[in-house]
Write a protein that holds these residues in place. Structure first.
Motif, PDB file in Angstrom:
ATOM      1  N   ALA A  64      76.948  89.221  15.783  1.00 30.20           N
ATOM      2  CA  ALA A  64      78.231  89.922  15.614  1.00 30.20           C
ATOM      3  C   ALA A  64      78.043  91.418  15.864  1.00 30.20           C
ATOM      4  N   ALA A  65      76.954  91.964  15.318  1.00 28.41           N
ATOM      5  CA  ALA A  65      76.680  93.394  15.507  1.00 28.41           C
ATOM      6  C   ALA A  65      76.353  93.681  16.977  1.00 28.41           C
ATOM      7  N   GLU A  66      75.637  92.760  17.594  1.00 28.52           N
ATOM      8  CA  GLU A  66      75.273  92.914  19.014  1.00 28.52           C
ATOM      9  C   GLU A  66      76.547  92.948  19.874  1.00 28.52           C
ATOM     10  N   HIS A  67      77.500  92.109  19.510  1.00 27.08           N
ATOM     11  CA  HIS A  67      78.764  92.085  20.262  1.00 27.08           C
ATOM     12  C   HIS A  67      79.481  93.434  20.164  1.00 27.08           C
ATOM     13  N   GLU A  68      79.515  93.996  18.948  1.00 26.81           N
ATOM     14  CA  GLU A  68      80.176  95.303  18.761  1.00 26.81           C
ATOM     15  C   GLU A  68      79.525  96.363  19.640  1.00 26.81           C
ATOM     16  N   VAL A  69      78.187  96.351  19.629  1.00 28.17           N
ATOM     17  CA  VAL A  69      77.445  97.354  20.407  1.00 28.17           C
ATOM     18  C   VAL A  69      77.725  97.156  21.896  1.00 28.17           C
ATOM     19  N   LEU A  70      77.667  95.910  22.360  1.00 28.45           N
ATOM     20  CA  LEU A  70      77.886  95.654  23.786  1.00 28.45           C
ATOM     21  C   LEU A  70      79.274  96.135  24.213  1.00 28.45           C
ATOM     22  N   ALA A  71      80.278  95.784  23.420  1.00 27.01           N
ATOM     23  CA  ALA A  71      81.658  96.163  23.766  1.00 27.01           C
ATOM     24  C   ALA A  71      81.778  97.688  23.879  1.00 27.01           C
ATOM     25  N   ARG A  72      81.145  98.388  22.939  1.00 26.95           N
ATOM     26  CA  ARG A  72      81.224  99.857  22.944  1.00 26.95           C
ATOM     27  C   ARG A  72      80.501 100.436  24.162  1.00 26.95           C
ATOM     28  N   VAL A  73      79.314  99.917  24.411  1.00 25.39           N
ATOM     29  CA  VAL A  73      78.490 100.450  25.494  1.00 25.39           C
ATOM     30  C   VAL A  73      79.133 100.175  26.862  1.00 25.39           C
ATOM     31  N   LEU A  74      79.752  98.998  26.996  1.00 19.00           N
ATOM     32  CA  LEU A  74      80.381  98.668  28.283  1.00 19.00           C
ATOM     33  C   LEU A  74      81.624  99.515  28.522  1.00 19.00           C
ATOM     34  N   ASP A  75      82.194 100.018  27.452  1.00 15.81           N
ATOM     35  CA  ASP A  75      83.413 100.809  27.579  1.00 15.81           C
ATOM     36  C   ASP A  75      83.136 102.300  27.706  1.00 15.81           C
ATOM     37  N   HIS A  76      81.879 102.649  27.862  1.00 13.06           N
ATOM     38  CA  HIS A  76      81.531 104.077  27.948  1.00 13.06           C
ATOM     39  C   HIS A  76      82.217 104.707  29.170  1.00 13.06           C
ATOM     40  N   PRO A  77      82.696 105.946  29.022  1.00 20.40           N
ATOM     41  CA  PRO A  77      83.437 106.547  30.135  1.00 20.40           C
ATOM     42  C   PRO A  77      82.600 106.852  31.378  1.00 20.40           C
ATOM     43  N   ARG A  78      81.286 106.951  31.218  1.00 22.04           N
ATOM     44  CA  ARG A  78      80.447 107.192  32.405  1.00 22.04           C
ATOM     45  C   ARG A  78      79.612 105.956  32.712  1.00 22.04           C
ATOM     46  N   THR A  79      79.309 105.756  33.986  1.00 17.33           N
ATOM     47  CA  THR A  79      78.414 104.665  34.367  1.00 17.33           C
ATOM     48  C   THR A  79      77.007 104.965  33.874  1.00 17.33           C
ATOM     49  N   ARG A  80      76.410 103.995  33.214  1.00 19.91           N
ATOM     50  CA  ARG A  80      75.020 104.128  32.759  1.00 19.91           C
ATOM     51  C   ARG A  80      74.291 102.832  33.085  1.00 19.91           C
ATOM     52  N   VAL A  81      72.967 102.848  32.934  1.00 19.37           N
ATOM     53  CA  VAL A  81      72.209 101.608  33.088  1.00 19.37           C
ATOM     54  C   VAL A  81      72.006 101.037  31.685  1.00 19.37           C
ATOM     55  N   VAL A  82      72.479  99.817  31.483  1.00 19.21           N
ATOM     56  CA  VAL A  82      72.482  99.206  30.156  1.00 19.21           C
ATOM     57  C   VAL A  82      71.484  98.052  30.104  1.00 19.21           C
ATOM     58  N   ALA A  83      70.431  98.197  29.308  1.00 22.19           N
ATOM     59  CA  ALA A  83      69.527  97.071  29.061  1.00 22.19           C
ATOM     60  C   ALA A  83      70.061  96.315  27.856  1.00 22.19           C
ATOM     61  N   THR A  84      70.158  94.994  27.970  1.00 24.26           N
ATOM     62  CA  THR A  84      70.710  94.186  26.877  1.00 24.26           C
ATOM     63  C   THR A  84      69.604  93.363  26.222  1.00 24.26           C
ATOM     64  N   GLY A  85      69.876  92.834  25.038  1.00 21.06           N
ATOM     65  CA  GLY A  85      68.965  91.887  24.403  1.00 21.06           C
ATOM     66  C   GLY A  85      69.095  90.533  25.116  1.00 21.06           C
ATOM     67  N   GLY A  86      68.018  89.767  25.111  1.00 29.82           N
ATOM     68  CA  GLY A  86      67.983  88.516  25.864  1.00 29.82           C
ATOM     69  C   GLY A  86      69.061  87.506  25.481  1.00 29.82           C
TER      70      GLY A  86
END
Ligand code: S3P
Length: 191
Positions: A64-86
């Motif tokens: 559940a916490a991972e989902h919150e983080v992913l949603a926030r990170v994907l919505d970042h206003p600038r393009t970044r390189v996002v490494a995710t958990g497996g």
């Protein structure tokens, strides 16, 4: 902000041991972007290490916490390189976020045997409670359950065993290959 105007992210997915975090950092430098790692964000935001999440709160709370983080990170206003958990692809809601057209999802694919050989060191198993005492067996089982899910969200698949074989600096080579592939496919990496 309208969907079409939001920056898309370059997202690395794949099993534990596929080098998402290290390659993410190197790839970000190559593309002149910032790097971010969902596990690191989760730990920083909660003050709990990954293994503490699993032992003290359980996997469901971690997801559940991972989902919150992913949603926030994907919505970042600038393009970044996002490494995710497996395990990010296990949650259908995460997959729905990842397949949004604005993001470019790269699957670092490898066989469980290859991944197991890379995480033999005990230090590499820290923060990976799902590996237990039999990392190879655990990786095989997770791979069988997740392989199709990575395939579902991936725009690009890189076979890391082939790319890394015989290389002096395998992770550097891998980040170059990922960057070249994104460029060749003219993936929209905007700053
Ligand atoms: C997990 C992978 C880990 C971490 C957690 C669960 C998984 O991340 O999120 O231990 O379910 O595969 P890495 O893939 O970065 O090791």
């Amino acid at each position: 902000m309208a969907d079409g105007l939001r920056a898309g992210q370059v997202v690395l997915v794949g099993m534990m041991g596929s080098g998402k975090t290290t390659v993410g950092g190197k790839l970000a430098r190559r593309l002149d972007l910032e790097a971010v790692d969902t596990d690191t964000e989760l730990v920083a935001g909660s003050g709990l290490e990954i293994d503490e999440w699993f032992t003290e709160r359980g996997e469901a709370a971690f997801r559940a916490a991972e989902h919150e983080v992913l949603a926030r990170v994907l919505d970042h206003p600038r393009t970044r390189v996002v490494a995710t958990g497996g395990g990010v692809v296990v949650d259908a809601a995460n997959r729905a976020l990842l397949v949004e057209a604005r993001h470019t999802v790269v699957w670092l694919r490898a066989s469980p045997a290859f991944l197991a050989s890379r995480i033999e060191r005990k230090s590499a198993r820290r923060n990976r409670p799902l590996l237990g005492d039999d990392p190879r067996g655990a990786l095989e089982e997770l791979d069988a359950r997740r392989r199709d899910l990575y395939g579902e969200v991936a725009d690009v698949v890189i076979d890391i065993e082939t790319v890394m074989a015989g290389e002096d600096k395998p992770r550097k080579t891998l980040s170059r290959v990922v960057a070249d592939t994104l460029e060749r496919l003219a993936m929209p990496v905007q700053r």
